[in-house]
Design a protein around this motif. Structure first.
Motif, mmCIF file in Angstrom:
data_model
loop_
_atom_site.group_PDB
_atom_site.id
_atom_site.type_symbol
_atom_site.label_atom_id
_atom_site.label_comp_id
_atom_site.label_asym_id
_atom_site.label_seq_id
_atom_site.Cartn_x
_atom_site.Cartn_y
_atom_site.Cartn_z
ATOM 1 N N MET A 140 -1.735 -2.545 3.300
ATOM 2 C CA MET A 140 -0.289 -2.458 3.512
ATOM 3 C C MET A 140 0.235 -3.696 4.232
ATOM 4 O O MET A 140 1.302 -4.214 3.881
ATOM 5 C CB MET A 140 0.064 -1.188 4.293
ATOM 6 C CG MET A 140 -0.055 0.072 3.482
ATOM 7 S SD MET A 140 0.594 1.545 4.310
ATOM 8 C CE MET A 140 -0.652 1.824 5.542
ATOM 9 N N LEU A 141 -0.503 -4.177 5.238
ATOM 10 C CA LEU A 141 -0.082 -5.390 5.953
ATOM 11 C C LEU A 141 -0.062 -6.592 5.020
ATOM 12 O O LEU A 141 0.856 -7.409 5.066
ATOM 13 C CB LEU A 141 -1.009 -5.659 7.138
ATOM 14 C CG LEU A 141 -0.696 -4.890 8.403
ATOM 15 C CD1 LEU A 141 -1.840 -5.006 9.395
ATOM 16 C CD2 LEU A 141 0.589 -5.389 9.026
ATOM 17 N N HIS A 142 -1.067 -6.714 4.169
ATOM 18 C CA HIS A 142 -1.119 -7.834 3.228
ATOM 19 C C HIS A 142 0.075 -7.793 2.271
ATOM 20 O O HIS A 142 0.736 -8.808 2.044
ATOM 21 C CB HIS A 142 -2.435 -7.799 2.451
ATOM 22 C CG HIS A 142 -2.561 -8.880 1.445
ATOM 23 N ND1 HIS A 142 -2.770 -10.191 1.799
ATOM 24 C CD2 HIS A 142 -2.487 -8.858 0.097
ATOM 25 C CE1 HIS A 142 -2.830 -10.929 0.704
ATOM 26 N NE2 HIS A 142 -2.654 -10.141 -0.347
ATOM 27 N N LYS A 143 0.362 -6.606 1.720
ATOM 28 C CA LYS A 143 1.500 -6.475 0.798
ATOM 29 C C LYS A 143 2.829 -6.733 1.492
ATOM 30 O O LYS A 143 3.789 -7.157 0.864
ATOM 31 C CB LYS A 143 1.509 -5.090 0.165
ATOM 32 C CG LYS A 143 0.421 -4.917 -0.858
ATOM 33 C CD LYS A 143 0.534 -3.594 -1.559
ATOM 34 C CE LYS A 143 -0.575 -3.506 -2.572
ATOM 35 N NZ LYS A 143 -0.195 -2.802 -3.760
ATOM 36 N N ALA A 144 2.901 -6.469 2.810
ATOM 37 C CA ALA A 144 4.142 -6.659 3.570
ATOM 38 C C ALA A 144 4.243 -8.070 4.136
ATOM 39 O O ALA A 144 5.160 -8.358 4.909
ATOM 40 C CB ALA A 144 4.212 -5.641 4.698
ATOM 41 N N GLY A 145 3.312 -8.958 3.781
ATOM 42 C CA GLY A 145 3.361 -10.317 4.312
ATOM 43 C C GLY A 145 3.061 -10.356 5.798
ATOM 44 O O GLY A 145 3.529 -11.225 6.503
ATOM 45 N N TYR A 146 2.270 -9.387 6.266
ATOM 46 C CA TYR A 146 1.857 -9.282 7.671
ATOM 47 C C TYR A 146 3.041 -9.101 8.615
ATOM 48 O O TYR A 146 3.003 -9.527 9.755
ATOM 49 C CB TYR A 146 0.968 -10.464 8.078
ATOM 50 C CG TYR A 146 -0.306 -10.457 7.268
ATOM 51 C CD1 TYR A 146 -1.362 -9.641 7.637
ATOM 52 C CD2 TYR A 146 -0.426 -11.222 6.117
ATOM 53 C CE1 TYR A 146 -2.522 -9.599 6.891
ATOM 54 C CE2 TYR A 146 -1.582 -11.180 5.362
ATOM 55 C CZ TYR A 146 -2.623 -10.371 5.751
ATOM 56 O OH TYR A 146 -3.762 -10.323 4.996
ATOM 57 N N VAL A 147 4.092 -8.437 8.137
ATOM 58 C CA VAL A 147 5.257 -8.086 8.953
ATOM 59 C C VAL A 147 5.316 -6.559 8.992
ATOM 60 O O VAL A 147 5.547 -5.920 7.969
ATOM 61 C CB VAL A 147 6.560 -8.663 8.364
ATOM 62 C CG1 VAL A 147 7.759 -8.250 9.196
ATOM 63 C CG2 VAL A 147 6.466 -10.173 8.252
ATOM 64 N N THR A 148 5.083 -5.983 10.177
ATOM 65 C CA THR A 148 4.976 -4.530 10.266
ATOM 66 C C THR A 148 6.255 -3.807 9.844
ATOM 67 O O THR A 148 6.182 -2.710 9.302
ATOM 68 C CB THR A 148 4.594 -4.081 11.694
ATOM 69 O OG1 THR A 148 5.542 -4.607 12.616
ATOM 70 C CG2 THR A 148 3.208 -4.548 12.057
ATOM 71 N N SER A 149 7.403 -4.394 10.064
ATOM 72 C CA SER A 149 8.652 -3.715 9.695
ATOM 73 C C SER A 149 8.814 -3.598 8.181
ATOM 74 O O SER A 149 9.598 -2.781 7.711
ATOM 75 C CB SER A 149 9.853 -4.442 10.289
ATOM 76 O OG SER A 149 9.939 -5.750 9.783
ATOM 77 N N ARG A 150 8.068 -4.382 7.410
ATOM 78 C CA ARG A 150 8.143 -4.333 5.944
ATOM 79 C C ARG A 150 7.071 -3.437 5.328
ATOM 80 O O ARG A 150 7.007 -3.313 4.110
ATOM 81 C CB ARG A 150 7.978 -5.724 5.357
ATOM 82 C CG ARG A 150 9.134 -6.635 5.589
ATOM 83 C CD ARG A 150 8.963 -7.862 4.734
ATOM 84 N NE ARG A 150 9.279 -9.036 5.506
ATOM 85 C CZ ARG A 150 8.851 -10.248 5.241
ATOM 86 N NH1 ARG A 150 8.050 -10.458 4.223
ATOM 87 N NH2 ARG A 150 9.203 -11.260 5.985
ATOM 88 N N MET A 151 6.223 -2.840 6.157
ATOM 89 C CA MET A 151 5.126 -2.037 5.623
ATOM 90 C C MET A 151 5.649 -0.793 4.926
ATOM 91 O O MET A 151 6.552 -0.118 5.426
ATOM 92 C CB MET A 151 4.164 -1.647 6.746
ATOM 93 C CG MET A 151 3.348 -2.794 7.254
ATOM 94 S SD MET A 151 2.346 -2.377 8.697
ATOM 95 C CE MET A 151 1.189 -1.216 8.011
ATOM 96 N N LYS A 152 5.074 -0.507 3.755
ATOM 97 C CA LYS A 152 5.422 0.670 2.970
ATOM 98 C C LYS A 152 4.128 1.333 2.520
ATOM 99 O O LYS A 152 3.103 0.666 2.369
ATOM 100 C CB LYS A 152 6.235 0.268 1.733
ATOM 101 C CG LYS A 152 7.580 -0.322 2.061
ATOM 102 C CD LYS A 152 8.311 -0.689 0.807
ATOM 103 C CE LYS A 152 9.636 -1.348 1.167
ATOM 104 N NZ LYS A 152 10.316 -1.860 0.002
ATOM 105 N N PRO A 153 4.170 2.654 2.271
ATOM 106 C CA PRO A 153 2.968 3.325 1.768
ATOM 107 C C PRO A 153 2.537 2.734 0.426
ATOM 108 O O PRO A 153 3.359 2.238 -0.349
ATOM 109 C CB PRO A 153 3.394 4.776 1.600
ATOM 110 C CG PRO A 153 4.588 4.933 2.464
ATOM 111 C CD PRO A 153 5.261 3.589 2.502
ATOM 112 N N LEU A 154 1.253 2.791 0.165
ATOM 113 C CA LEU A 154 0.715 2.300 -1.090
ATOM 114 C C LEU A 154 1.085 3.251 -2.218
ATOM 115 O O LEU A 154 1.418 4.414 -1.985
ATOM 116 C CB LEU A 154 -0.808 2.182 -0.992
ATOM 117 C CG LEU A 154 -1.344 1.239 0.083
ATOM 118 C CD1 LEU A 154 -2.858 1.364 0.173
ATOM 119 C CD2 LEU A 154 -0.948 -0.192 -0.197
#
Length: 75
Positions: free
Chosen positions: A21-35
């Motif tokens: 999830m961190l990788h998909k969000a560009g390592y920005v926690t506020s952009r994290m979404k469920p897989l």
């Protein structure tokens, strides 16, 4: 500068999901979404546990977020 530190234990499977999830969000926690796919439900619960430990919405002393325009490498 003071900060509260919380230690949250995650099992290896949860760590792998968090890393994805961190990788998909560009390592920005506020952009994290469920897989999506077979890990959707598990990733949703892992994300909720992670964000509950990272973001304490009841803490009035913590800053609301990053300052717009501030960044590393800029004068």
């Amino acid at each position: 500068m003071s900060a509260m530190i919380c230690n949250a234990d995650f099992n290896p499977a949860s760590n792998r999901i968090l890393n994805q999830m961190l990788h998909k969000a560009g390592y920005v926690t506020s952009r994290m979404k469920p897989l999506v796919g077979p890990l959707a439900e598990q990733s949703r619960s892992v994300l909720l546990r992670f964000m509950a430990g990272v973001l304490d919405r009841h803490d009035k002393n913590s800053p609301s977020g990053p300052v717009a325009g501030a960044g590393y490498g800029r004068p």
